[in-house]
Design a protein around this motif. Sequence first.
Motif, PDB file in Angstrom:
ATOM      1  N   ILE A   1      57.532  28.127  39.724  1.00 36.87           N
ATOM      2  CA  ILE A   1      57.311  28.932  38.575  1.00 36.87           C
ATOM      3  C   ILE A   1      58.485  29.638  38.474  1.00 36.87           C
ATOM      4  CG2 ILE A   1      54.838  28.506  38.728  1.00 36.87           C
ATOM      5  CD1 ILE A   1      54.707  31.475  39.805  1.00 36.87           C
ATOM      6  N   ALA A   2      59.189  30.002  39.537  1.00 35.10           N
ATOM      7  CA  ALA A   2      60.493  30.953  39.305  1.00 35.10           C
ATOM      8  C   ALA A   2      61.220  30.825  40.535  1.00 35.10           C
ATOM      9  CB  ALA A   2      60.041  32.445  39.182  1.00 35.10           C
ATOM     10  N   GLY A   3      62.390  31.431  40.473  1.00 41.08           N
ATOM     11  CA  GLY A   3      63.439  31.420  41.588  1.00 41.08           C
ATOM     12  C   GLY A   3      63.989  33.089  41.629  1.00 41.08           C
ATOM     13  N   VAL A   4      64.299  33.272  42.845  1.00 38.28           N
ATOM     14  CA  VAL A   4      64.739  34.753  43.088  1.00 38.28           C
ATOM     15  C   VAL A   4      66.145  34.687  44.065  1.00 38.28           C
ATOM     16  CG1 VAL A   4      63.917  36.884  44.032  1.00 38.28           C
ATOM     17  CG2 VAL A   4      62.364  35.184  43.010  1.00 38.28           C
ATOM     18  N   GLY A   5      66.924  35.083  43.678  1.00 38.14           N
ATOM     19  CA  GLY A   5      68.178  35.536  44.316  1.00 38.14           C
ATOM     20  C   GLY A   5      68.551  36.901  44.543  1.00 38.14           C
ATOM     21  N   SER A   6      69.754  37.183  44.667  1.00 39.65           N
ATOM     22  CA  SER A   6      70.081  38.501  44.984  1.00 39.65           C
ATOM     23  C   SER A   6      70.099  39.369  43.641  1.00 39.65           C
ATOM     24  CB  SER A   6      71.764  38.356  45.185  1.00 39.65           C
ATOM     25  OG  SER A   6      72.478  38.057  43.883  1.00 39.65           O
ATOM     26  N   GLU A   7      69.470  38.937  42.538  1.00 35.04           N
ATOM     27  CA  GLU A   7      69.277  40.010  41.605  1.00 35.04           C
ATOM     28  C   GLU A   7      67.540  40.543  41.593  1.00 35.04           C
ATOM     29  OE1 GLU A   7      66.919  36.112  40.661  1.00 35.04           O
ATOM     30  OE2 GLU A   7      68.804  36.503  41.406  1.00 35.04           O
ATOM     31  N   GLY A   8      66.872  39.736  42.475  1.00 39.13           N
ATOM     32  CA  GLY A   8      65.456  40.226  42.623  1.00 39.13           C
ATOM     33  C   GLY A   8      64.933  40.751  43.921  1.00 39.13           C
ATOM     34  N   VAL A   9      63.678  40.553  44.050  1.00 42.87           N
ATOM     35  CA  VAL A   9      62.866  41.269  44.996  1.00 42.87           C
ATOM     36  C   VAL A   9      61.470  40.428  45.049  1.00 42.87           C
ATOM     37  CG1 VAL A   9      61.638  42.628  43.573  1.00 42.87           C
ATOM     38  CG2 VAL A   9      61.627  43.114  45.962  1.00 42.87           C
ATOM     39  N   LEU A  10      61.218  39.937  46.550  1.00 43.51           N
ATOM     40  CA  LEU A  10      59.799  39.599  46.750  1.00 43.51           C
ATOM     41  C   LEU A  10      58.964  40.423  47.591  1.00 43.51           C
ATOM     42  CD1 LEU A  10      61.615  36.311  48.038  1.00 43.51           C
ATOM     43  CD2 LEU A  10      60.111  36.340  46.029  1.00 43.51           C
ATOM     44  N   ASP A  11      57.945  40.855  47.258  1.00 40.90           N
ATOM     45  CA  ASP A  11      56.982  40.508  46.093  1.00 40.90           C
ATOM     46  C   ASP A  11      56.605  41.459  45.133  1.00 40.90           C
ATOM     47  OD1 ASP A  11      55.274  38.351  44.636  1.00 40.90           O
ATOM     48  OD2 ASP A  11      53.670  39.553  45.835  1.00 40.90           O
ATOM     49  N   ILE A  12      56.639  41.383  43.861  1.00 42.85           N
ATOM     50  CA  ILE A  12      56.489  42.584  43.063  1.00 42.85           C
ATOM     51  C   ILE A  12      54.853  42.875  42.828  1.00 42.85           C
ATOM     52  CG2 ILE A  12      58.402  41.542  41.328  1.00 42.85           C
ATOM     53  CD1 ILE A  12      55.647  40.615  39.545  1.00 42.85           C
ATOM     54  N   SER A  13      54.115  42.218  43.595  1.00 39.21           N
ATOM     55  CA  SER A  13      52.609  42.374  43.615  1.00 39.21           C
ATOM     56  C   SER A  13      52.264  43.802  44.299  1.00 39.21           C
ATOM     57  CB  SER A  13      51.896  41.370  44.404  1.00 39.21           C
ATOM     58  OG  SER A  13      52.144  41.516  46.023  1.00 39.21           O
ATOM     59  N   PHE A  14      53.333  44.255  45.292  1.00 37.20           N
ATOM     60  CA  PHE A  14      53.158  45.347  45.967  1.00 37.20           C
ATOM     61  C   PHE A  14      53.209  46.503  45.008  1.00 37.20           C
ATOM     62  CE2 PHE A  14      54.666  43.237  49.606  1.00 37.20           C
ATOM     63  CZ  PHE A  14      53.713  43.138  50.432  1.00 37.20           C
ATOM     64  N   PHE A  15      54.016  46.580  43.930  1.00 35.77           N
ATOM     65  CA  PHE A  15      53.783  47.768  43.146  1.00 35.77           C
ATOM     66  C   PHE A  15      53.237  47.442  41.693  1.00 35.77           C
ATOM     67  CE2 PHE A  15      58.128  45.827  43.033  1.00 35.77           C
ATOM     68  CZ  PHE A  15      58.348  45.173  41.442  1.00 35.77           C
ATOM     69  N   MET A  16      52.761  46.357  41.622  1.00 37.18           N
ATOM     70  CA  MET A  16      51.899  46.109  40.780  1.00 37.18           C
ATOM     71  C   MET A  16      50.075  46.056  40.979  1.00 37.18           C
ATOM     72  SD  MET A  16      53.800  45.229  38.128  1.00 37.18           S
ATOM     73  CE  MET A  16      52.686  44.245  36.948  1.00 37.18           C
ATOM     74  N   GLY A  17      50.236  46.721  42.138  1.00 38.13           N
ATOM     75  CA  GLY A  17      48.607  47.049  42.468  1.00 38.13           C
ATOM     76  C   GLY A  17      47.972  46.336  43.435  1.00 38.13           C
ATOM     77  N   GLY A  18      48.654  45.318  43.985  1.00 37.73           N
ATOM     78  CA  GLY A  18      48.075  44.390  45.123  1.00 37.73           C
ATOM     79  C   GLY A  18      49.073  44.187  46.290  1.00 37.73           C
ATOM     80  N   ASP A  19      48.357  43.411  47.099  1.00 39.31           N
ATOM     81  CA  ASP A  19      49.361  43.121  48.411  1.00 39.31           C
ATOM     82  C   ASP A  19      49.322  41.517  48.774  1.00 39.31           C
ATOM     83  OD1 ASP A  19      46.771  42.857  49.449  1.00 39.31           O
ATOM     84  OD2 ASP A  19      47.266  44.061  51.131  1.00 39.31           O
ATOM     85  N   ARG A  20      48.662  40.650  47.717  1.00 42.13           N
ATOM     86  CA  ARG A  20      48.546  39.387  47.701  1.00 42.13           C
ATOM     87  C   ARG A  20      49.121  38.651  46.355  1.00 42.13           C
ATOM     88  NH1 ARG A  20      44.845  38.415  52.590  1.00 42.13           N
ATOM     89  NH2 ARG A  20      44.019  40.255  52.915  1.00 42.13           N
ATOM     90  N   THR A  21      49.362  37.432  46.940  1.00 39.57           N
ATOM     91  CA  THR A  21      49.821  36.647  45.721  1.00 39.57           C
ATOM     92  C   THR A  21      49.275  35.125  45.575  1.00 39.57           C
ATOM     93  OG1 THR A  21      52.154  35.830  44.389  1.00 39.57           O
ATOM     94  CG2 THR A  21      51.975  35.865  47.096  1.00 39.57           C
ATOM     95  N   LEU A  22      49.181  34.551  44.353  1.00 34.00           N
ATOM     96  CA  LEU A  22      48.912  33.177  44.188  1.00 34.00           C
ATOM     97  C   LEU A  22      49.942  32.235  44.568  1.00 34.00           C
ATOM     98  CD1 LEU A  22      46.518  33.300  41.133  1.00 34.00           C
ATOM     99  CD2 LEU A  22      45.870  33.453  43.615  1.00 34.00           C
ATOM    100  N   ASN A  23      51.100  32.641  44.854  1.00 28.35           N
ATOM    101  CA  ASN A  23      52.464  31.797  45.006  1.00 28.35           C
ATOM    102  C   ASN A  23      52.685  31.664  46.589  1.00 28.35           C
ATOM    103  OD1 ASN A  23      52.380  31.824  42.284  1.00 28.35           O
ATOM    104  ND2 ASN A  23      53.587  33.628  42.289  1.00 28.35           N
ATOM    105  N   ARG A  24      53.345  30.594  46.788  1.00 23.78           N
ATOM    106  CA  ARG A  24      53.918  30.410  48.051  1.00 23.78           C
ATOM    107  C   ARG A  24      55.559  30.741  47.950  1.00 23.78           C
ATOM    108  NH1 ARG A  24      53.998  24.259  50.274  1.00 23.78           N
ATOM    109  NH2 ARG A  24      52.070  25.273  51.405  1.00 23.78           N
ATOM    110  N   ALA A  25      56.123  31.365  48.786  1.00 18.93           N
ATOM    111  CA  ALA A  25      57.485  31.757  48.482  1.00 18.93           C
ATOM    112  C   ALA A  25      58.401  31.115  49.776  1.00 18.93           C
ATOM    113  CB  ALA A  25      57.949  33.267  48.871  1.00 18.93           C
ATOM    114  N   ALA A  26      59.235  30.222  49.253  1.00 21.56           N
ATOM    115  CA  ALA A  26      60.096  29.413  50.318  1.00 21.56           C
ATOM    116  C   ALA A  26      61.269  29.345  49.944  1.00 21.56           C
ATOM    117  CB  ALA A  26      59.572  27.663  50.347  1.00 21.56           C
ATOM    118  N   VAL A  27      62.295  29.249  51.214  1.00 21.85           N
ATOM    119  CA  VAL A  27      63.733  29.579  50.533  1.00 21.85           C
ATOM    120  C   VAL A  27      64.370  28.103  50.345  1.00 21.85           C
ATOM    121  CG1 VAL A  27      65.888  29.942  51.806  1.00 21.85           C
ATOM    122  CG2 VAL A  27      63.950  31.369  52.615  1.00 21.85           C
TER     123      VAL A  27
END
Length: 221
Positions: A39-65
């Motif tokens: 659903i998205a890719g994250v490189g040097s422009e970004g951060v994993l995971d936005i859920s921490f500062f969006m009010g949670g500590d869990r996500t529905l996604n898997r993050a794999a390199v």
Amino acid sequence: MPLGDVLYESGGKQQHVYFPTSAIVSLHYIMENGSSLEIAGVGSEGVLDISFFMGGDRTLNRAAVNTGGYGYRLRPGLLMEEFNRVGGRRAGVMQHLMMRYTQVLMSQMSQTAICNRHHSVEQQLCRCLLMTLDRMPTNELTITQELIASMLGVRREGITETAGNLQRAGLISYHRGHITVLDRPGLESRACECYDVVRKEFRRLFSDIHKHQKIALACYA
């Protein structure tokens, strides 16, 4: 951050926030039958995971390199301490950067959903290669057909056929998990409109981010 490394699973509790530098991480939605779709890719422009500062500590996604490299990781509490800072020159700087990046990420996710529904495998593959290339210092990518098939949610045979067509057209060279882009303009001409839409949105939003990064560097100096 080696190729194939899973940083966190869907529904799991994350222990760290990740800031990739040379690595690229793919966010996948996992279906009940085990199939997945990027659903998205994250490189040097970004951060994993936005859920921490969006009010949670869990996500529905898997993050794999999907492109091995390096990055930094940080305890969530340290990030949130800076995110919620209310006094001094640094107040609001991290919050603005993180919220603007969230807007970038959501734009990418929505365009990816449209692309997966309406565009051909070749168009999707070209978009995928170009977006990965944008995050790389060279025109050489290390990525397997199995991984690409998983990212696009299609059969491996479809990727094999499509990659073969691009190779015969002289746009890429593919050998044992290594793809070299030989003709970027040609690849862009075969990509769907989604790539250009996301690229322009990235540039628009990050032009503002770069201004605030200068402010942040001055504040943290």
